[in-house]
Each structure stands twice: as C-alpha cells, then as structure tokens.
Motif scaffolding. Structure first.
Motif, PDB file in Angstrom:
ATOM      1  N   GLY A 296       0.834  -1.197   0.000  1.00 16.91           N
ATOM      2  CA  GLY A 296       0.000   0.000   0.000  1.00 16.91           C
ATOM      3  C   GLY A 296       0.864   1.240   0.000  1.00 16.91           C
ATOM      4  O   GLY A 296       1.775   1.384  -0.811  1.00 16.91           O
ATOM      5  N   LYS A 297       0.624   2.126   0.937  1.00 18.08           N
ATOM      6  CA  LYS A 297       1.402   3.364   0.993  1.00 18.08           C
ATOM      7  C   LYS A 297       2.654   3.233   1.854  1.00 18.08           C
ATOM      8  O   LYS A 297       3.418   4.195   1.984  1.00 18.08           O
ATOM      9  CB  LYS A 297       0.528   4.507   1.526  1.00 18.08           C
ATOM     10  N   TYR A 298       2.863   2.067   2.445  1.00 16.65           N
ATOM     11  CA  TYR A 298       4.015   1.868   3.325  1.00 16.65           C
ATOM     12  C   TYR A 298       5.121   1.078   2.639  1.00 16.65           C
ATOM     13  O   TYR A 298       4.857   0.166   1.855  1.00 16.65           O
ATOM     14  CB  TYR A 298       3.595   1.146   4.608  1.00 16.65           C
ATOM     15  N   VAL A 299       6.367   1.428   2.964  1.00 17.81           N
ATOM     16  CA  VAL A 299       7.527   0.686   2.495  1.00 17.81           C
ATOM     17  C   VAL A 299       8.158  -0.002   3.700  1.00 17.81           C
ATOM     18  O   VAL A 299       8.473   0.645   4.696  1.00 17.81           O
ATOM     19  CB  VAL A 299       8.555   1.603   1.808  1.00 17.81           C
ATOM     20  N   PHE A 300       8.317  -1.313   3.610  1.00 17.06           N
ATOM     21  CA  PHE A 300       8.904  -2.109   4.677  1.00 17.06           C
ATOM     22  C   PHE A 300      10.337  -2.488   4.304  1.00 17.06           C
ATOM     23  O   PHE A 300      10.611  -2.867   3.159  1.00 17.06           O
ATOM     24  CB  PHE A 300       8.100  -3.395   4.909  1.00 17.06           C
ATOM     25  N   TYR A 301      11.220  -2.396   5.286  1.00 19.85           N
ATOM     26  CA  TYR A 301      12.612  -2.786   5.081  1.00 19.85           C
ATOM     27  C   TYR A 301      12.955  -3.978   5.971  1.00 19.85           C
ATOM     28  O   TYR A 301      12.400  -4.152   7.057  1.00 19.85           O
ATOM     29  CB  TYR A 301      13.559  -1.626   5.403  1.00 19.85           C
ATOM     30  N   ARG A 302      13.900  -4.773   5.486  1.00 23.64           N
ATOM     31  CA  ARG A 302      14.411  -5.909   6.253  1.00 23.64           C
ATOM     32  C   ARG A 302      15.886  -6.109   5.889  1.00 23.64           C
ATOM     33  O   ARG A 302      16.341  -5.621   4.836  1.00 23.64           O
ATOM     34  CB  ARG A 302      13.629  -7.187   5.949  1.00 23.64           C
ATOM     35  N   LEU A 303      16.623  -6.817   6.714  1.00 25.46           N
ATOM     36  CA  LEU A 303      18.005  -7.128   6.386  1.00 25.46           C
ATOM     37  C   LEU A 303      18.044  -8.057   5.181  1.00 25.46           C
ATOM     38  O   LEU A 303      17.166  -8.907   5.002  1.00 25.46           O
ATOM     39  CB  LEU A 303      18.710  -7.790   7.568  1.00 25.46           C
ATOM     40  N   ALA A 304      19.083  -7.923   4.382  1.00 27.96           N
ATOM     41  CA  ALA A 304      19.196  -8.736   3.177  1.00 27.96           C
ATOM     42  C   ALA A 304      19.538 -10.189   3.497  1.00 27.96           C
ATOM     43  O   ALA A 304      19.364 -11.062   2.649  1.00 27.96           O
ATOM     44  CB  ALA A 304      20.250  -8.152   2.243  1.00 27.96           C
ATOM     45  N   GLY A 305      20.011 -10.467   4.697  1.00 28.99           N
ATOM     46  CA  GLY A 305      20.338 -11.832   5.079  1.00 28.99           C
ATOM     47  C   GLY A 305      20.798 -11.889   6.516  1.00 28.99           C
ATOM     48  O   GLY A 305      21.152 -10.872   7.123  1.00 28.99           O
ATOM     49  N   GLU A 306      20.801 -13.095   7.074  1.00 25.55           N
ATOM     50  CA  GLU A 306      21.220 -13.251   8.466  1.00 25.55           C
ATOM     51  C   GLU A 306      22.694 -12.913   8.650  1.00 25.55           C
ATOM     52  O   GLU A 306      23.128 -12.554   9.757  1.00 25.55           O
ATOM     53  CB  GLU A 306      20.947 -14.671   8.944  1.00 25.55           C
ATOM     54  N   ASP A 307      23.489 -13.001   7.569  1.00 31.46           N
ATOM     55  CA  ASP A 307      24.901 -12.666   7.679  1.00 31.46           C
ATOM     56  C   ASP A 307      25.105 -11.170   7.940  1.00 31.46           C
ATOM     57  O   ASP A 307      26.126 -10.778   8.511  1.00 31.46           O
ATOM     58  CB  ASP A 307      25.662 -13.098   6.433  1.00 31.46           C
TER      59      ASP A 307
ATOM     60  N   GLU B 125       2.011 -19.852  16.166  1.00 33.44           N
ATOM     61  CA  GLU B 125       2.702 -21.125  16.256  1.00 33.44           C
ATOM     62  C   GLU B 125       4.192 -20.850  16.300  1.00 33.44           C
ATOM     63  O   GLU B 125       4.706 -20.011  15.575  1.00 33.44           O
ATOM     64  CB  GLU B 125       2.353 -21.982  15.046  1.00 33.44           C
ATOM     65  N   SER B 126       4.934 -21.578  17.127  1.00 35.36           N
ATOM     66  CA  SER B 126       6.337 -21.293  17.333  1.00 35.36           C
ATOM     67  C   SER B 126       7.207 -22.159  16.419  1.00 35.36           C
ATOM     68  O   SER B 126       6.925 -23.318  16.200  1.00 35.36           O
ATOM     69  CB  SER B 126       6.723 -21.552  18.793  1.00 35.36           C
ATOM     70  N   THR B 127       8.257 -21.556  15.900  1.00 35.99           N
ATOM     71  CA  THR B 127       9.224 -22.298  15.081  1.00 35.99           C
ATOM     72  C   THR B 127      10.601 -21.730  15.341  1.00 35.99           C
ATOM     73  O   THR B 127      10.759 -20.584  15.713  1.00 35.99           O
ATOM     74  CB  THR B 127       8.907 -22.182  13.586  1.00 35.99           C
ATOM     75  N   ASP B 128      11.641 -22.561  15.146  1.00 40.19           N
ATOM     76  CA  ASP B 128      12.994 -22.073  15.381  1.00 40.19           C
ATOM     77  C   ASP B 128      13.724 -21.796  14.079  1.00 40.19           C
ATOM     78  O   ASP B 128      14.926 -21.584  14.070  1.00 40.19           O
ATOM     79  CB  ASP B 128      13.807 -23.058  16.233  1.00 40.19           C
ATOM     80  N   ASN B 129      13.021 -21.761  12.958  1.00 41.24           N
ATOM     81  CA  ASN B 129      13.635 -21.447  11.680  1.00 41.24           C
ATOM     82  C   ASN B 129      13.614 -19.948  11.453  1.00 41.24           C
ATOM     83  O   ASN B 129      12.864 -19.444  10.640  1.00 41.24           O
ATOM     84  CB  ASN B 129      12.919 -22.163  10.539  1.00 41.24           C
ATOM     85  N   PHE B 130      14.436 -19.242  12.174  1.00 42.03           N
ATOM     86  CA  PHE B 130      14.386 -17.781  12.170  1.00 42.03           C
ATOM     87  C   PHE B 130      15.410 -17.211  11.201  1.00 42.03           C
ATOM     88  O   PHE B 130      16.556 -17.604  11.174  1.00 42.03           O
ATOM     89  CB  PHE B 130      14.703 -17.266  13.581  1.00 42.03           C
ATOM     90  N   GLN B 131      14.949 -16.259  10.393  1.00 46.14           N
ATOM     91  CA  GLN B 131      15.831 -15.485   9.529  1.00 46.14           C
ATOM     92  C   GLN B 131      15.699 -14.018   9.931  1.00 46.14           C
ATOM     93  O   GLN B 131      14.626 -13.452   9.794  1.00 46.14           O
ATOM     94  CB  GLN B 131      15.415 -15.647   8.057  1.00 46.14           C
ATOM     95  N   PRO B 132      16.752 -13.371  10.453  1.00 45.06           N
ATOM     96  CA  PRO B 132      16.653 -11.977  10.882  1.00 45.06           C
ATOM     97  C   PRO B 132      16.188 -11.066   9.751  1.00 45.06           C
ATOM     98  O   PRO B 132      16.531 -11.322   8.593  1.00 45.06           O
ATOM     99  CB  PRO B 132      18.097 -11.640  11.290  1.00 45.06           C
TER     100      PRO B 132
END
Length: 241
Positions: free
Chosen positions: A78-89, A234-241
């Motif tokens: 929509g009108k928002y831009v979301f940012y995230r890290l490109a990788g866990e490294d 639901e909980s999972t341990d497959n986390f990607q920062p």
C-alpha cells in the motif's frame, strides 16, 4: 619481486572497491542504528525513523544507501515501504563489528560503561546454562522489546512482556524464581528499565546483554511466531533476521 600487470592491478582495485561499498555503508552511526533495529525484524520507514529519533526523509536516505550496498531489501505494501536485512549474515556482521570495536576502542568501552546501567545485574550464567534453566522452568525469561519484534524472532522459552506492560502484568511473574530480562543487545536500555521496575517490587531479577542478533551469531536457536493454515502464534525455530 615481480610487479603486477596493469590489468591485474585494475582487477584487484575493482575488487577492493566493491568491498569498500560495505565499509562506506557502515560509516554512519545512524545507519548502524537502523541496521540494529532491522536485526529485530522487518519495519516500516516511519517506524525506523521514530525508533532511531530521526525524520522520515533522513531515514529514507540512509536506508537507500544501505539498499544500494545490498545490505537491506524493501517491499511496498500500500502506501508503506517495509525494510528488512538482506540476510542473516548482515546481522552477524553487525555483531562482529561491535565486538571488534569493544575490544579495541577505549572510548567505546568508556561510553558503554556510562550508558549501561547496573552492569552488576548481568546474569552469570553461560548461554547453554541459561537456555537449559529456562527450558526447565528454573528461571523466567522476559523479552521486553515491542511485541512485533518478539514475534519476528525471540530467544527460546522467552515470553513477551514489553517494558511498558510490566507493571500491569506483575501477577504473571513468580517471585520464587529468578526473572531474566533481555532486549535488543548490549546498547539497549530497555532491560535496565525492566530490572529497575521489578527490583523495586521485590523480584529477584537480572539481565543478559544478548539480543537476537548476538544469540543467532553464537549459533544458538531462535523462535518466532508464524501463522499456518489459520493457526496463529505457532512457534518455530527457523528464524531469519
């Protein structure tokens, strides 16, 4: 000693220039703060601006620099831009940079001593001991970051208790076990606020300096909340920062 051929010299210069793109992106204290915030999970430009104490236009400019260096990725909703890290490294690189700086910069050590309150409240448990005790219920781990950061990724067996909710949720915390608080990492003061609040009310409480980035960099598991087939949280341990 044989001199390098001009073509080879140009190639090596080009390689170092590409490497320098990362260094240039890391050369701003504001951009480092934005990266640390993004290590907690995906955020909008507006949220990043508010949490880092800068205006939206400046935040956008810094994020564009990080994007040009391929350290962050963006998506529009929509009108928002979301940012995230490109990788866990990238989160691991932030942790490594901090460790090197703390090991070599006296000024950083002194600043950290001034900003981090109650260093004596740091838990004495090793990470493996800490996780085993939390698993067995011998201590209660509280994540005092905002709830959306907890849902993006958190330490195993931790419960979400944002620092502003603690006073209203004291009945959820046992007084016969140690409470351990954590937040975004060694530069974050939310856990200090939590320790102060709980100590005044008679709880046995300590903190850890780790955040999710430090925990992940140590090769330890993380959990996050996901939605699957209509099931929430639901909980999972497959986390990607």
């Amino acid at each position: 000693m044989t001199a390098e051929k001009p073509v080879m010299r140009q190639l090596k210069d080009s390689l170092y220039e590409q490497l320098a793109r990362i260094g240039k992106a890391f050369s701003s204290s504001r951009r480092l703060q934005l990266l640390e915030l993004l290590a907690q999970g995906e955020k909008t430009v507006e949220t990043l601006a508010q949490e880092s104490g800068i205006d939206v236009r400046l935040a956008s400019a810094h994020l564009q620099t990080l994007r040009n260096a391929c350290l962050v990725q963006a998506r529009r909703d929509g009108k928002y831009v979301f940012y995230r890290l490109a990788g866990e490294d990238v989160a691991g690189l932030i942790v490594s940079l901090r460790r090197v700086a703390q090991g070599h910069l006296l000024e950083l050590k002194k600043a950290l001593e001034r900003i981090v309150g109650n260093p004596e409240k740091l838990t004495a448990y090793r990470r493996d001991e800490f996780m085993e005790m939390a698993k067995n219920g011998e201590l209660v781990v509280i994540d005092v970051r905002p709830r959306h950061e907890y849902e993006a990724g958190h330490l195993p067996f931790a419960r979400s208790m944002p620092v502003e909710e603690i006073v209203d949720r004291l009945s959820e915390l046992p007084k016969d076990r140690e409470i351990v608080a954590y937040c975004r990492g060694p530069f974050c003061l939310l856990s200090d606020d939590a320790v102060a609040l709980l100590e005044k009310r008679g709880y046995r409480v300590s903190k850890i300096s780790d955040g999710v980035a430090e925990w992940h960099a140590a090769g330890l598991p993380l959990e996050k909340k996901v939605c699957r087939q209509g099931k929430k949280n639901e909980s999972t341990d497959n986390f990607q920062p």
